[in-house]
Design an enzyme around this catalytic site. Sequence first.
Site, PDB file in Angstrom:
ATOM      1  N   HIS A   1       0.821  -1.215   0.000  1.00 20.60           N
ATOM      2  CA  HIS A   1       0.000   0.000   0.000  1.00 20.60           C
ATOM      3  C   HIS A   1       0.848   1.256   0.000  1.00 20.60           C
ATOM      4  O   HIS A   1       0.505   2.263  -0.606  1.00 20.60           O
ATOM      5  CB  HIS A   1      -0.928   0.019   1.221  1.00 20.60           C
TER       6      HIS A   1
ATOM      7  N   CYS B 146       9.104  -6.140 -22.002  1.00 20.93           N
ATOM      8  CA  CYS B 146       7.720  -5.810 -21.661  1.00 20.93           C
ATOM      9  C   CYS B 146       7.391  -6.082 -20.199  1.00 20.93           C
ATOM     10  O   CYS B 146       6.231  -6.082 -19.817  1.00 20.93           O
ATOM     11  CB  CYS B 146       6.739  -6.542 -22.576  1.00 20.93           C
TER      12      CYS B 146
HETATM   13  C1  PEP Z   1       6.821 -10.667 -17.397  1.00 19.58           C
HETATM   14  O1  PEP Z   1       6.890 -11.774 -16.847  1.00 19.58           O
HETATM   15  O2  PEP Z   1       7.706  -9.799 -17.306  1.00 19.58           O
HETATM   16  C2  PEP Z   1       5.647 -10.330 -18.216  1.00 19.58           C
HETATM   17  C3  PEP Z   1       5.618  -9.220 -18.911  1.00 19.58           C
HETATM   18  O3  PEP Z   1       4.587 -11.166 -18.162  1.00 19.58           O
HETATM   19  P1  PEP Z   1       3.567 -11.187 -16.911  1.00 19.58           P
HETATM   20  O4  PEP Z   1       3.933 -10.066 -15.986  1.00 19.58           O
HETATM   21  O5  PEP Z   1       2.211 -11.061 -17.487  1.00 19.58           O
HETATM   22  O6  PEP Z   1       3.846 -12.547 -16.327  1.00 19.58           O
END
Ligand code: PEP
Length: 559
Positions: free
Chosen positions: A189, A490
Amino acid sequence: MTAPDRVTVRGTPVVGGVAYAPVMWPGPRPALPAPGPAPEDLDAEVDRFRSAAASVADRLRARASAATGVAAEVLSATAAMAEDRGWIGTAEKSIRAGSPAPNAAAEATETFVAMFTKLGGLMAERVTDLKDVRDRVLAELAGQPEPGITTPDHEVILFADDLAPADTSGLDPNRVRGLVTRLGGPTSHTAIIARQLGIPCVVAVGDLHTVPEGTLVVVDGSAGTIVVEPDAEQARADVAASRRAAEETARWTGPGRTADGVDVAILANVQDGASARTAATHPVAGVGLFRTELAFLDRASEPTHDEQTALYREVIEAFAASEAGSKVVIRTLDAGSDKPLLFADSGTEANPALGVRGLRVAFAHPGLLERQLDAIAAAAEQTGGSPWVMAPMVATAAEARDFAADVRRRRLVAGVMIEIPSAALLAPAILAEVDFVSIGTNDLTQYTMAADRMSAELAQLTDPWQPAVLALIERVAAAGRAADKPVGVCGEAAADPLLACVLVGMGVTSLSSAPAAAAGVGAALARVTMAQCMAAAHAALDTAAPADARAAAAAALRS
Ligand code: PEP
Ligand code: MG
């Protein structure tokens, strides 16, 4: 630069920015009750407990309705804990077994704390909230004022072991300029509220108690450092520089590019049509990760071809008219472990994070992947878009080859995520099979460090700045450069402006994260040259600890 002889304590950075002010520690919490004689009138004692819990819940709810956004949500959630039937029932049982109401509140809390801790992950992070409810009920029973943080009459940096939502939600960001806690993780939080207030925040600072009330400190929420008794002039300059960076971020409208003109696609992570349309209002060049499984978490049965096609269309169309760009990378279902899907269930597994999840679910459920690819292909045809499609949790080159064949058969662009160390180590072989890869740093960090990404206790390990993780990323980026194929990131690492520069220096070609992070990342890249990014990458890779990697990268970017 900060003078090297100053004492610096380090933690996990969660919200960027620099603040300089004296430390304030919250006042003491109510003492836990010593064992007392059994109450004479058990019914009356149960009523006393119930009415104290109800008053606490009412007050929290009143504060929730006066608050907005995340603060309102966390206050409502805490109010619900004070009314939880399980917790109240357990306390009532204790009273009927002879415990006075305060002892019963403490005992019931201990039972639930043990349960939450055992469950781990997000549940474990709620332990602080539960203890806060207990303390409020204890104060109410003792006729004392509500415990919590007094509003300071001057600027402070708030230090605490951990902060409960009821503590953090009333904070005035004009007075409380930064938050630093000994416990807590990036999803606690404290972190959520700090993000909403826009104040620098560092969590999981082990030796926080060495810094007493009133000490002047500089908190750097990007580096995760707290410099004790800093040089005042330098501290003010650091705060001013961070303010300038914030102004640049506010002005940044894209496209993603280094100061010397190297293009880097800044993309958004989305989960459905609505989030894609919101993302399109940010300065992003498209979607770098569409987490399709998140759209189906509440579904008992597999969505039909038409339902899936409509969903994929919505996301493609959200960016079709975007001036910034229309790239959309769709990830096939990443079911299992932290994202269970009822219609692609793998049964009970001893260790779901290492079990049938991601692409492995497709092997266990024949036809599921093919039907999803058919729907993506239909959406592409109907929209005239050309989405890229990638598989999650790929472990071997053979998996990449089979997946790419399935995707290309439908005339789509095929890629895989690199989020398992084996895939990073085999990046050249995997890149030979696909058109692009995207590094999921959340899972790559979890699996490299053997540390649950949801565990607040392990936040120091689940840090993408861990040099072992950086070394794997660099291996993938180098393979991408050699194969001349795109390598994206990502995971949440792509939201960290300093790390973004390091990733670009390694050769990463796109960065995708929560859209709100795009401008900060874009503005940071716009300030530096590719040569500086490469120097930062080299410097970070040359370290053996996350804090050193951050410091080395920051120094390289400054020079
Ligand atoms: C990751 O593992 O960095 C990713 C982008 O996939 P997720 O967070 O959806 O597992
Ligand atoms: Mg992942």
